[in-house]
Design a protein around this motif. Structure first.
Motif, PDB file in Angstrom:
ATOM      1  N   GLY A 220      33.002  30.511 -55.321  1.00  0.00           N
ATOM      2  CA  GLY A 220      33.018  31.112 -55.059  1.00  0.00           C
ATOM      3  C   GLY A 220      34.633  32.778 -55.320  1.00  0.00           C
ATOM      4  N   ARG A 221      34.601  33.150 -54.442  1.00  0.00           N
ATOM      5  CA  ARG A 221      35.440  34.345 -54.757  1.00  0.00           C
ATOM      6  C   ARG A 221      36.822  34.258 -53.887  1.00  0.00           C
ATOM      7  NH1 ARG A 221      34.266  40.684 -54.883  1.00  0.00           N
ATOM      8  NH2 ARG A 221      36.593  40.693 -55.195  1.00  0.00           N
ATOM      9  N   ALA A 222      38.535  34.388 -55.062  1.00  0.00           N
ATOM     10  CA  ALA A 222      38.607  33.539 -53.529  1.00  0.00           C
ATOM     11  C   ALA A 222      39.066  34.614 -52.282  1.00  0.00           C
ATOM     12  CB  ALA A 222      40.956  34.460 -54.616  1.00  0.00           C
ATOM     13  N   ASP A 223      39.002  34.200 -51.457  1.00  0.00           N
ATOM     14  CA  ASP A 223      39.126  35.268 -50.214  1.00  0.00           C
ATOM     15  C   ASP A 223      40.045  34.221 -48.982  1.00  0.00           C
ATOM     16  OD1 ASP A 223      38.882  32.477 -49.412  1.00  0.00           O
ATOM     17  OD2 ASP A 223      37.027  32.128 -48.245  1.00  0.00           O
ATOM     18  N   HIS A 224      41.328  34.358 -49.441  1.00  0.00           N
ATOM     19  CA  HIS A 224      42.668  34.343 -48.426  1.00  0.00           C
ATOM     20  C   HIS A 224      43.525  34.210 -49.874  1.00  0.00           C
ATOM     21  CE1 HIS A 224      41.260  29.885 -48.476  1.00  0.00           C
ATOM     22  NE2 HIS A 224      42.811  28.901 -47.986  1.00  0.00           N
TER      23      HIS A 224
ATOM     24  N   ALA B 155      54.954  32.230 -46.572  1.00  0.00           N
ATOM     25  CA  ALA B 155      55.360  33.503 -47.857  1.00  0.00           C
ATOM     26  C   ALA B 155      55.749  34.621 -46.633  1.00  0.00           C
ATOM     27  CB  ALA B 155      54.388  33.794 -49.250  1.00  0.00           C
ATOM     28  N   GLY B 156      54.887  35.154 -46.318  1.00  0.00           N
ATOM     29  CA  GLY B 156      54.703  36.432 -45.408  1.00  0.00           C
ATOM     30  C   GLY B 156      54.313  37.667 -45.963  1.00  0.00           C
ATOM     31  N   CYS B 157      53.378  37.144 -47.582  1.00  0.00           N
ATOM     32  CA  CYS B 157      53.105  38.672 -47.833  1.00  0.00           C
ATOM     33  C   CYS B 157      52.527  39.431 -47.589  1.00  0.00           C
ATOM     34  CB  CYS B 157      52.535  37.285 -49.670  1.00  0.00           C
ATOM     35  SG  CYS B 157      51.214  35.893 -48.891  1.00  0.00           S
ATOM     36  N   LYS B 158      52.724  40.804 -48.194  1.00  0.00           N
ATOM     37  CA  LYS B 158      51.261  41.084 -47.499  1.00  0.00           C
ATOM     38  C   LYS B 158      49.771  42.230 -48.136  1.00  0.00           C
ATOM     39  CE  LYS B 158      53.925  43.653 -44.038  1.00  0.00           C
ATOM     40  NZ  LYS B 158      55.170  42.026 -43.855  1.00  0.00           N
ATOM     41  N   SER B 159      49.716  41.322 -49.539  1.00  0.00           N
ATOM     42  CA  SER B 159      49.045  42.171 -50.949  1.00  0.00           C
ATOM     43  C   SER B 159      47.763  41.072 -50.342  1.00  0.00           C
ATOM     44  CB  SER B 159      49.064  40.860 -52.073  1.00  0.00           C
ATOM     45  OG  SER B 159      48.544  41.621 -52.915  1.00  0.00           O
ATOM     46  N   ARG B 160      46.511  42.642 -50.088  1.00  0.00           N
ATOM     47  CA  ARG B 160      45.472  41.915 -49.933  1.00  0.00           C
ATOM     48  C   ARG B 160      44.783  41.407 -51.612  1.00  0.00           C
ATOM     49  NH1 ARG B 160      42.806  47.156 -46.856  1.00  0.00           N
ATOM     50  NH2 ARG B 160      44.474  47.976 -47.645  1.00  0.00           N
ATOM     51  N   LYS B 161      45.623  41.562 -52.265  1.00  0.00           N
ATOM     52  CA  LYS B 161      44.292  41.072 -53.551  1.00  0.00           C
ATOM     53  C   LYS B 161      44.866  39.544 -54.389  1.00  0.00           C
ATOM     54  CE  LYS B 161      43.742  42.091 -58.634  1.00  0.00           C
ATOM     55  NZ  LYS B 161      43.445  42.742 -59.449  1.00  0.00           N
ATOM     56  N   LEU B 162      43.045  39.125 -53.968  1.00  0.00           N
ATOM     57  CA  LEU B 162      43.087  37.622 -54.267  1.00  0.00           C
ATOM     58  C   LEU B 162      42.469  37.318 -55.607  1.00  0.00           C
ATOM     59  CD1 LEU B 162      42.272  37.161 -50.597  1.00  0.00           C
ATOM     60  CD2 LEU B 162      44.486  37.141 -50.933  1.00  0.00           C
TER      61      LEU B 162
ATOM     62  N   TYR C 278      42.639  24.762 -58.875  1.00  0.00           N
ATOM     63  CA  TYR C 278      42.934  25.946 -58.424  1.00  0.00           C
ATOM     64  C   TYR C 278      43.444  26.107 -56.725  1.00  0.00           C
ATOM     65  CZ  TYR C 278      41.563  27.062 -63.287  1.00  0.00           C
ATOM     66  OH  TYR C 278      41.637  27.339 -64.569  1.00  0.00           O
ATOM     67  N   ARG C 279      44.156  26.910 -56.454  1.00  0.00           N
ATOM     68  CA  ARG C 279      44.375  26.834 -55.031  1.00  0.00           C
ATOM     69  C   ARG C 279      44.101  29.148 -55.258  1.00  0.00           C
ATOM     70  NH1 ARG C 279      50.113  25.973 -55.950  1.00  0.00           N
ATOM     71  NH2 ARG C 279      49.337  23.526 -54.809  1.00  0.00           N
ATOM     72  N   SER C 280      43.530  29.776 -54.077  1.00  0.00           N
ATOM     73  CA  SER C 280      43.386  31.210 -53.924  1.00  0.00           C
ATOM     74  C   SER C 280      44.939  31.341 -53.204  1.00  0.00           C
ATOM     75  CB  SER C 280      42.763  30.892 -52.548  1.00  0.00           C
ATOM     76  OG  SER C 280      42.330  32.091 -52.085  1.00  0.00           O
ATOM     77  N   LEU C 281      45.190  32.657 -53.733  1.00  0.00           N
ATOM     78  CA  LEU C 281      46.661  33.126 -53.430  1.00  0.00           C
ATOM     79  C   LEU C 281      46.237  34.545 -53.204  1.00  0.00           C
ATOM     80  CD1 LEU C 281      49.330  31.071 -55.344  1.00  0.00           C
ATOM     81  CD2 LEU C 281      48.431  30.367 -53.015  1.00  0.00           C
ATOM     82  N   CYS C 282      47.117  35.878 -53.136  1.00  0.00           N
ATOM     83  CA  CYS C 282      47.075  36.460 -53.143  1.00  0.00           C
ATOM     84  C   CYS C 282      47.928  36.718 -54.353  1.00  0.00           C
ATOM     85  CB  CYS C 282      48.058  37.079 -52.105  1.00  0.00           C
ATOM     86  SG  CYS C 282      50.023  37.288 -51.700  1.00  0.00           S
ATOM     87  N   LYS C 283      48.167  37.854 -55.278  1.00  0.00           N
ATOM     88  CA  LYS C 283      48.541  39.128 -55.897  1.00  0.00           C
ATOM     89  C   LYS C 283      50.231  38.281 -56.566  1.00  0.00           C
ATOM     90  CE  LYS C 283      48.686  42.381 -60.273  1.00  0.00           C
ATOM     91  NZ  LYS C 283      47.637  40.851 -61.434  1.00  0.00           N
ATOM     92  N   THR C 284      50.600  38.750 -55.480  1.00  0.00           N
ATOM     93  CA  THR C 284      52.009  38.137 -54.929  1.00  0.00           C
ATOM     94  C   THR C 284      52.403  37.231 -55.083  1.00  0.00           C
ATOM     95  OG1 THR C 284      52.593  40.303 -54.026  1.00  0.00           O
ATOM     96  CG2 THR C 284      54.281  38.846 -53.513  1.00  0.00           C
TER      97      THR C 284
END
Length: 197
Positions: free
Chosen positions: A96-100, A107-114, A130-136
């Motif tokens: 499925g899609r990366a969801d978190h 990391a304290g990141c704020k990006s919403r693009k996963l 593969y792991r689910s990460l934000c773009k940052t």
């Protein structure tokens, strides 16, 4: 290309030129459909077996060929040799899609693009690697930030020289920007360590 509807004879086959969806005249031929046994005019460059998609689908179901081949059964399967986009599509289909962002708490990141990020030193053809990460965080993990980014205009050495020269004084941000071929705002962000940290 023929411009007006016409009928042409080529050996035993009679072609009738009719407009397609774009208004271009294409050769059509009269056939007897294998699905419904009706006569129909069909494109000459097609299979010439069926009058419609529904008749073709009915025969495929009857012959047991209705299931779409995918994965390792598909003729174009490349396995571990697949390219970046194909590998990521494979992961999205399996998980499925990366969801978190798995690193958000630390990391304290704020990006919403996963995105799905491949875990280095593992087989990229296995969706579990593969792991689910934000773009940052994904860019940081793949070392695609600062001077290591594919679109970086400055090297790490140039960035350090800019910081030293600006700190020493006597050189304006605009003069440094002109010298290195970047904007004044880019130099400002570099000196304040907003970029190229």
């Amino acid at each position: 290309m023929i411009k007006t509807p016409t009928v042409q004879q080529e050996g035993a086959i009679q072609f009738e030129y009719l407009p397609d969806g774009r208004g271009l005249l294409r050769p059509h031929v009269l056939i007897v459909c294998e699905g419904c046994s009706k006569e129909a005019l069909v494109r000459a460059d097609g299979s010439r077996r069926f009058c419609s998609k529904s008749c073709s689908t009915l025969i495929q179901h009857a012959e047991g060929r209705s299931r779409q081949l995918s994965g390792i059964e598909h003729y174009a399967w490349k396995g571990a040799n697949a390219q970046y986009q194909a590998l990521h599509m494979r992961v999205a289909r399996a998980r499925g899609r990366a969801d978190h962002c798995e690193w958000r708490a630390t990391a304290g990141c704020k990006s919403r693009k996963l995105e799905w990020s491949h875990v280095h030193e593992t087989d990229p053809s296995v969706p579990q690697n593969y792991r689910s990460l934000c773009k940052t965080c994904h860019q940081r993990y793949d070392s695609q930030t600062g001077a290591d980014h594919a679109n970086a205009k400055l090297t790490a050495l140039q960035v350090e020289l800019i910081r030293q020269r600006y700190k020493a004084g006597g050189t304006s941000q605009q003069a440094l920007a002109d010298e290195y071929g970047v904007s004044q705002s880019a130099i400002s962000r570099i000196t304040r360590r907003r970029h190229y940290r």
